[in-house]
Design a protein around this motif. Structure first.
Motif, PDB file in Angstrom:
ATOM      1  N   LEU A 174      36.356  45.392  64.173  1.00 34.18           N
ATOM      2  CA  LEU A 174      36.050  45.923  62.856  1.00 34.18           C
ATOM      3  C   LEU A 174      37.266  45.848  61.938  1.00 34.18           C
ATOM      4  O   LEU A 174      37.142  45.485  60.766  1.00 34.18           O
ATOM      5  N   ALA A 175      38.425  46.179  62.448  1.00 36.60           N
ATOM      6  CA  ALA A 175      39.645  46.093  61.644  1.00 36.60           C
ATOM      7  C   ALA A 175      39.867  44.672  61.145  1.00 36.60           C
ATOM      8  O   ALA A 175      40.335  44.461  60.012  1.00 36.60           O
ATOM      9  N   ALA A 176      39.508  43.693  61.959  1.00 35.13           N
ATOM     10  CA  ALA A 176      39.684  42.291  61.575  1.00 35.13           C
ATOM     11  C   ALA A 176      38.744  41.885  60.450  1.00 35.13           C
ATOM     12  O   ALA A 176      38.979  40.882  59.768  1.00 35.13           O
ATOM     13  N   GLN A 177      37.682  42.656  60.222  1.00 36.48           N
ATOM     14  CA  GLN A 177      36.721  42.344  59.169  1.00 36.48           C
ATOM     15  C   GLN A 177      37.022  43.078  57.869  1.00 36.48           C
ATOM     16  O   GLN A 177      36.242  43.031  56.922  1.00 36.48           O
ATOM     17  N   LEU A 178      38.161  43.747  57.808  1.00 35.37           N
ATOM     18  CA  LEU A 178      38.569  44.475  56.624  1.00 35.37           C
ATOM     19  C   LEU A 178      39.387  43.559  55.719  1.00 35.37           C
ATOM     20  O   LEU A 178      40.312  42.887  56.161  1.00 35.37           O
TER      21      LEU A 178
END
Length: 224
Positions: A174-178
């Motif tokens: 999820l952090a990578a999709q920020l």
């Protein structure tokens, strides 16, 4: 006329809900929510439509309520606090929500941002939320049934990500999709309970802010 609230004329129920919304707005202000846009969205989205009819008289209480499948609709203060933390200042245009649940938080976000993408792992909750949001004509919302821990790569990156279940650490996928400059708001388990955290993606990495203690159901992988 006496009896249950369900027996009241529609005009009477609407009047009761209107008064309850005013009281809730005052409670949110007193509790420290300072963004008038957020207070308006939280109080004007018809929360009574997102709970079972038997609980409708409590819909505008500042309390979490059960929605089945071991899940709850978060208390309005928590919805307001997370939304305010995500949006202020200057964010967001596109938001990914992990854990659609009843769809109430989704509807609040939809009133404030251009596009909301929301993932729910429990099929029955996803179906109910989809019907409710369609009925409210939330046309800037896209729902998905799936594993929220994986996010929604097809529409990434997101300006904001809001997670409505407690994780043991920041989910890396999820952090990578920020997006750069974007924010993630989520409850995290720590040694003594749970805390609400805001994660901001900067040019140097991620900045963490601990906001306040909270209580959420756990973030689970897979689907049900």
């Amino acid at each position: 006329m006496t009896g249950s609230p369900a027996a009241l004329p529609a005009a009477g129920r609407a009047s009761n809900h209107a008064r309850a919304r005013l009281r809730l707005a005052a409670r949110l202000t007193a509790a420290g929510i300072g963004d008038d846009r957020v207070i308006t969205a939280v109080t004007q989205v018809p929360r009574h439509l997102f709970v079972d009819e038997a609980l409708a008289t409590h819909a505008y209480d500042d309390a979490a309520l059960p929605i089945g499948h071991g899940q709850t609709i978060s208390q309005p203060y928590t919805v307001a606090r997370m939304t305010e933390a995500l949006l202020a200042p200057g964010c967001c245009s596109t938001v990914l929500e992990i854990g659609t649940g009843s769809g109430y938080q989704t509807a609040v976000l939809a009133a404030l941002v251009r596009r909301v993408y929301s993932v729910e792992r429990v099929a029955a909750l996803w179906q109910r939320a989809e019907a409710r949001l369609r009925g409210l004509r939330c046309r800037n919302v896209r729902l998905r049934y799936g594993d929220g821990a994986l996010g929604w790569q097809e529409y990434a990156p997101f300006d904001g990500i809001l997670i409505t279940a407690a994780a043991h650490g920041v989910p890396r996928q999820l952090a990578a999709q920020l997006a750069p400059g974007g924010r993630m708001v989520l409850p995290l388990n720590d040694g003594d309970g749970q805390v609400l955290v805001r994660l901001t993606r900067t040019s140097a990495g991620f900045r963490h802010e601990v906001l306040e203690p909270v209580t959420f159901v756990p973030l689970l992988a897979g689907v049900a």
